[in-house]
Scaffold this motif. Structure first.
Motif, PDB file in Angstrom:
ATOM      1  N   GLU A 139       0.808  -1.216   0.000  1.00  0.00           N
ATOM      2  CA  GLU A 139       0.000   0.000   0.000  1.00  0.00           C
ATOM      3  C   GLU A 139       0.845   1.273   0.000  1.00  0.00           C
ATOM      4  N   VAL A 140       0.214   2.364  -0.447  1.00  0.00           N
ATOM      5  CA  VAL A 140       0.785   3.713  -0.388  1.00  0.00           C
ATOM      6  C   VAL A 140      -0.237   4.588   0.321  1.00  0.00           C
ATOM      7  N   ILE A 141       0.220   5.425   1.242  1.00  0.00           N
ATOM      8  CA  ILE A 141      -0.690   6.308   1.973  1.00  0.00           C
ATOM      9  C   ILE A 141      -0.269   7.755   1.735  1.00  0.00           C
ATOM     10  N   LEU A 181       3.057   3.673  -9.138  1.00  0.00           N
ATOM     11  CA  LEU A 181       2.697   3.036  -7.877  1.00  0.00           C
ATOM     12  C   LEU A 181       3.832   2.167  -7.345  1.00  0.00           C
ATOM     13  N   GLY A 182       4.462   1.376  -8.222  1.00  0.00           N
ATOM     14  CA  GLY A 182       5.502   0.458  -7.786  1.00  0.00           C
ATOM     15  C   GLY A 182       6.694   1.140  -7.150  1.00  0.00           C
ATOM     16  N   ASP A 183       6.905   2.430  -7.470  1.00  0.00           N
ATOM     17  CA  ASP A 183       8.037   3.163  -6.903  1.00  0.00           C
ATOM     18  C   ASP A 183       7.775   3.629  -5.475  1.00  0.00           C
ATOM     19  N   PHE A 184       6.521   3.571  -5.039  1.00  0.00           N
ATOM     20  CA  PHE A 184       6.172   4.160  -3.739  1.00  0.00           C
ATOM     21  C   PHE A 184       5.507   3.165  -2.787  1.00  0.00           C
ATOM     22  N   ARG A 185       5.433   1.906  -3.159  1.00  0.00           N
ATOM     23  CA  ARG A 185       4.779   0.948  -2.258  1.00  0.00           C
ATOM     24  C   ARG A 185       5.490   0.933  -0.895  1.00  0.00           C
ATOM     25  N   GLY A 186       4.670   0.849   0.162  1.00  0.00           N
ATOM     26  CA  GLY A 186       5.217   0.852   1.513  1.00  0.00           C
ATOM     27  C   GLY A 186       5.625   2.221   2.021  1.00  0.00           C
ATOM     28  N   LYS A 187       5.326   3.290   1.247  1.00  0.00           N
ATOM     29  CA  LYS A 187       5.735   4.646   1.602  1.00  0.00           C
ATOM     30  C   LYS A 187       4.535   5.499   2.032  1.00  0.00           C
ATOM     31  N   VAL A 188       4.865   6.601   2.718  1.00  0.00           N
ATOM     32  CA  VAL A 188       3.909   7.667   3.009  1.00  0.00           C
ATOM     33  C   VAL A 188       4.302   8.858   2.153  1.00  0.00           C
TER      34      VAL A 188
END
Length: 717
Positions: A139-141, A181-188
């Protein structure tokens, strides 16, 4: 929201209205209306990993993302509250944009909405977000952080104070441009629009925003929402639209809830014609959240599984350990700890004791006997105790039905009919005979005596010597309150192949229907009777039977701790310190001290037989000692900093500290203490000998896997 900080003491509650009093003059009347439905407040599903289904190469600017306004405002009354779930609950239902407002107060950061304190700190919010991403790395938030006032003296400015609370600093990013999206997964992703934290100006230039928050007129706000939602899209730009608002329209002051219900409904109905962007709501229902999520592109099933698998391969060696497999399965399917060995064996095709990508995917895509979901259909030839079922009349194809209307004559009890449409009013709960208990999930055998409780109204299927309205056979009604009735609610089950008859136990008449219409007072629906003979009109089929893994009001059960396999336990001994109240422990064995009765919320009679929906409240009464499961701001006996959990009160004495909110995750659940927002928690730490060296139970401010419980041995009556 500037209006809230300026109201001060000018708010006067008058019944269900609030008057805004300025210098002795009433300038506006505020009315409150809070229904619950798919687009407003209703919470019935979890979407914790929905981004795992979206391909890596999708641009963030091309996604439909649900968000919440003033995300920390889950309390504070009608003028301040904007959400009915806490941050963790919002993230679990699929929210991926959070609007966080903190006051800069002597280098502390309490969460506020205007002048109203929300009884949480910024570091609590940060921990919820980071814990969630640890559990759901796909996820990305998006987060917007805004200073909501300032007070006292400070050693650091607001931005530095906020950044000092980030536990994993490199997880919180403020990119100059929005990529894939794949560049930011697990990020805020920190957003610059309206932010009180300095972020790249180049990012701010790439955000188009609609935030007419002070429009009290529904039509004007709808037009503002539609204008941005239907405008052309630049793939380099992020489009941010606040559906939330409040304000005055003439003499009427519209609260956040008053504006949210119709505006959320507009987006719910029109989202199919809106362009990508972040849509930000007050009180979003999970049906609305799901509709927005569903607009996003999805990869094929095999690719989804592979992406999810890859993200949980923590060491990146291309193989999944036992603990990693357990985590993957928790995201994709319902399973119990007892299943893990057999699942591992099924996956490990080459028997090398490890799982590679293809072994897991081939196993996951094998046909299964039944889908593994929290509302899994029951695979059984007949009825099952504790299941929710629709009963179809074999001869006419219509469904056994009831509704909250009474017969105009006869007993004048609640109508029971046959109805040819799909309706929630066709749902019945299968229970044991009057005064008896049954174990949920046990098949109903030929000759068993059961009761059928109408799920929406809580009345039991009932018959007696009164004549039916049209044919003069024996009347069938809905009777009793919240599942409590009498022996005229008992029906004997007699199977013939996949069909069955329901025989009224006292009169020996069969539950019967025929193509005869009731009068208009009964909506011209088909008559249902009890018939003294036997013919083809007495046969019924179980249709759409479900055995949901949910709590049921009025049931008794055990709660098993997922991580350590102990049961929630109490006994007639008190803590030697702390509150001195009754001990609550985790117990490895099994005895009657593990049994709890599920009561309804404080001040309301238990809705016996009704499923406890996600977000609803329960109280748990210990069956042996008659003490309530209770928590308070007293330090736990062993784990300082966590709260003590105790047994308190009695059946006739209960208070706010006995209230627990239920949050489901698949077949598991969390119990959240309403007064403190702490989760019922256990861990492999033992009490001292005064508590028999049993496992410690606490209430914990964060959220982790040690908060999860599974209901077992559920009995209903």
């Amino acid at each position: 929201m500037g209006w809230l900080s300026n109201l001060g003491n000018s708010i006067k509650k008058v019944g269900e209205e609030v008057a805004l009093d300025v210098a002795g003059e009433v300038v506006a009347q505020v009315k409150f209306s809070k229904p619950t439905n798919e687009w407003f407040q209703g919470v019935h599903c979890q979407n914790a990993d929905w981004m795992a289904c979206v391909p890596d190469d999708v641009l963030l600017t091309e996604m439909w993302i649900p968000g919440t306004h003033d995300s920390g405002s889950d309390r504070g009354g009608d003028l301040a509250q904007t959400q009915n779930q806490d941050i963790w609950g919002q993230l679990n239902t699929g929210i991926r944009f959070l609007d966080i407002r903190a006051k800069h107060e002597n280098d502390d950061l309490p969460i506020y909405h205007g002048i109203v304190y929300m009884h949480k700190q910024f570091h609590d919010v940060v921990k919820n977000i980071e814990d969630f991403l640890d559990a759901h790395p796909s996820e990305v938030i998006f987060v917007r952080i805004k200073m909501e006032g300032e007070e006292g003296s400070h050693c650091a400015n607001f931005a530095d104070c906020c950044q000092s609370k980030f536990v994993t600093q490199d997880r919180w990013v403020g990119p100059e441009r929005f990529g894939k999206l794949g560049d930011f997964r697990g990020k805020v992703i920190l957003l610059a629009s309206g932010s009180s934290i300095p972020l790249p100006v180049s990012q701010l230039d790439l955000i188009s925003k609609q935030d007419r928050w002070d429009l009290g007129n529904h039509d004007q706000k709808r037009n503002a929402i539609r204008d941005l939602a239907r405008s052309g899209r630049d793939p380099n730009r992020l489009y941010l639209s606040y559906v939330s608002c409040t304000g005055q329209d003439g003499l009427m002051y519209h609260t956040p809830a008053m504006m949210a219900e119709p505006l959320n409904k507009t987006v719910y109905d029109e989202i199919g014609g809106y362009n990508p962007g972040i849509y930000v709501f007050d009180f979003p229902g999970s049906g609305l959240t799901e509709r927005i999520i569903a607009r996003n592109p999805k990869s094929d099933e095999r690719q989804q599984l592979k992406e999810l698998f890859r993200r949980h391969d923590r060491d990146g060696n291309g193989l999944i350990s036992r603990s990693e497999l357990a985590h993957v399965l928790q995201q994709t399917a319902q399973f119990t700890d007892a299943d893990l060995d057999s699942i591992y064996a099924d996956c490990d095709a080459n028997n090398d004791g490890q799982l590679n990508y293809e072994e897991f995917i081939e196993w996951a895509l094998m046909p299964k006997a039944a889908p593994l979901t929290r509302n899994a259909p029951v695979v059984a030839q007949g009825l099952v105790y504790g299941s929710f079922v629709s009963l179809q009349h074999v001869a006419t194809g219509k469904f056994l039905h009831s509704h909250p209307y009474n017969y105009p004559g006869g007993s004048k009890q609640q109508q029971v009919t046959c109805f040819d449409g799909d309706s929630d009013d066709n749902a019945w709960l299968v229970k044991a005979a009057h005064g008896e208990w049954c174990k949920r999930g046990k098949p109903v055998d030929h000759g068993d005596v059961i009761r059928l409780q109408h799920v929406p109204t809580g009345r039991n299927l009932h018959s007696h010597g009164t004549r039916s309205p049209v044919t003069g056979q024996q009347e069938v009604t809905g009777y009793g309150e919240d599942g409590t009735g009498d022996t005229n609610d008992n029906w004997r089950v007699e199977y013939e192949g996949d069909k069955f008859r329901l025989i009224h136990a006292r009169s020996n008449h069969a539950l019967h229907s025929h193509p005869v219409g009731l009068p208009s007072e009964c909506f011209n629906q088909q008559e249902v009777t009890s018939y003294s003979g036997r013919d083809g009109n007495d046969f019924w089929l179980a249709d759409e039977m479900e055995l949901p893994a949910v709590l049921i009001y009025g049931s008794r059960l055990c709660l098993r701790h997922v991580a350590t396999d102990v049961h929630l336990h109490s006994h007639g001994h008190t803590y030697p310190s702390g509150s001195g109240q009754q001990q609550i422990t985790g117990y490895k064995g099994r005895d009657d001290n593990d049994l709890w009765f599920v009561h309804g919320p404080l001040g309301r009679d238990t809705d016996e037989g009704k499923a406890v929906e996600n977000g609803q409240e329960v109280r748990l009464l210990h069956m042996v000692t008659k003490r309530w499961l209770h928590s308070h701001n007293v330090s736990a006996m062993v784990s300082n900093g966590q709260h003590e959990v105790s047994g308190w009160g009695n059946e006739g004495s209960s208070n706010n500290d006995d209230r627990w909110r239920v949050e489901y995750e698949g077949d598991k659940l969390r119990l959240i203490h309403v007064a403190t927002n702490h989760a019922l928690h256990s861990h492999p730490i033992q009490y001292p000998s005064e508590c028999f060296n049993q496992q410690e139970i606490t209430c914990y401010a964060g959220r982790d896997r040690n908060d999860l419980w599974i209901p077992c041995d559920v009995m209903i009556n």
